[in-house]
Design an enzyme around this catalytic site. Structure first.
Site, short mmCIF file in Angstrom:
data_model
loop_
_atom_site.label_atom_id
_atom_site.label_comp_id
_atom_site.label_asym_id
_atom_site.label_seq_id
_atom_site.Cartn_x
_atom_site.Cartn_y
_atom_site.Cartn_z
CG LEU A 293 -2.44 -0.83 1.09
CD1 LEU A 293 -3.14 -0.78 2.38
CD2 LEU A 293 -2.90 0.03 0.40
CG ASP A 294 0.90 3.71 -3.26
OD1 ASP A 294 2.16 3.22 -3.51
OD2 ASP A 294 0.27 4.55 -3.98
N PRO A 295 2.30 5.04 0.69
CG PRO A 295 4.29 5.99 1.49
CD PRO A 295 3.52 5.07 -0.07
CB ALA B 284 -3.36 3.56 0.21
#
Length: 291
Positions: free
Chosen positions: A36-38, A40
């Site tokens: 997961l992107d930071p 998100a």
């Protein structure tokens, strides 16, 4: 401990940050599936101990997201952390709820999608975001992705925001999906927020925070209730019971002839104690994971 624990990742930290924290808590080998992107938040399955060996079975899981699309502005990263590079007022006639639902549902099915330039996909040995940061142009080839369902949650005309839920297959970039939806609405847009609410059978309602885990680490009943053992993870797979001799051979890596169809099996000893996971291929059972 060997298995999986479903973490609800907050915004502002990386998936690696969560892995590091869980590793300190359990003092075990730890990994994750589905970065997961930071920016998100949401479901991040964390693999603990020999649970890390199950990653190959989890990488193709479908995912479900709750997304907020901000219209009228485009950013260089296609999300809220980027720099605004274009603005385009939207005609409110396009934003009537009936039309928005129609546009969203037009994305259901298999389709080509061009990954965003700010992504970790490699082209000629370099990640796309490395080209982007240097201002270099590179050809990004489209990929086939699939949207299984998409549903409008809220149509905020005042703030020019659309909140929707999307159920999609592996490799789908929600940032690109947001830009494509905005384009069909005759404007531009970016992904304002992203919350992953499901990965395969792992759901947000069954997740816990790292803080919850830290505060209850000495409560065995609590930990057991949140931990998904390997036996439970594969509970829908068929099982094979081995006698002492065959079990010894199995554990030592010897392939055993079996009258079973190809697939993944839970392995038990003659006392029905769970031993691990085996796979059958061409009527031969071989060891995969032994706890």
């Amino acid at each position: 401990m060997d298995g999986i624990i479903v973490i609800n990742k907050p915004k502002g930290c990386t998936s690696h940050d969560i892995v590091y924290k869980i590793k300190k808590i359990f003092n075990e080998k730890v990994g994750h599936t589905g970065t997961l992107d930071p920016m998100a938040e949401g479901v991040l399955p964390i693999l603990v101990g020999k649970g890390t060996l199950t990653s190959k079975y989890l990488i193709n899981h479908n995912k479900k997201y709750l997304v907020t699309l901000q219209l009228e502005k485009k950013t260089d990263t296609a999300d809220s952390e980027g720099k605004i590079i274009e603005e385009n007022p939207v005609d409110t006639n396009f934003l009537n709820t009936e039309n928005v639902i129609k546009i969203l549902r037009s994305f259901i099915g298999k389709q080509e999608q061009i990954p965003p330039i700010y992504s970790a996909i490699k082209v000629n040995g370099k990640k796309l975001y490395e080209y982007a940061r240097k201002g270099q142009k590179v050809e990004v080839k489209p990929r086939i992705i699939e949207i299984y369902d998409i549903e409008l949650i809220q149509n905020n005309l005042e703030n020019k925001e659309i909140k929707f839920e999307v159920f999609c297959g592996k490799g789908t970039y929600i940032r690109t999906l947001c830009e494509d939806i905005a384009k069909k609405l005759n404007t531009v847009g970016y992904m304002k927020s992203l919350k992953r609410i499901q990965v395969g059978d792992f759901r947000i309602e069954n997740s816990i925070t790292v803080e919850d885990l830290q505060n209850n680490i000495d409560d065995k009943n609590y930990i057991d209730s949140k931990f998904i053992s390997l036996e439970k993870l594969f509970e829908n797979n068929n099982s094979i019971k081995l006698d002492s001799r065959k079990l010894e051979l199995f554990i030592n890596g010897v392939k055993l002839t079996q009258k079973f169809v190809d697939g993944i099996y839970r392995i038990y000893d003659k006392e029905e104690k769970f031993i691990g996971i085996g796979t059958v291929e061409n009527r031969l059972l071989k060891r995969d994971i032994v706890i």
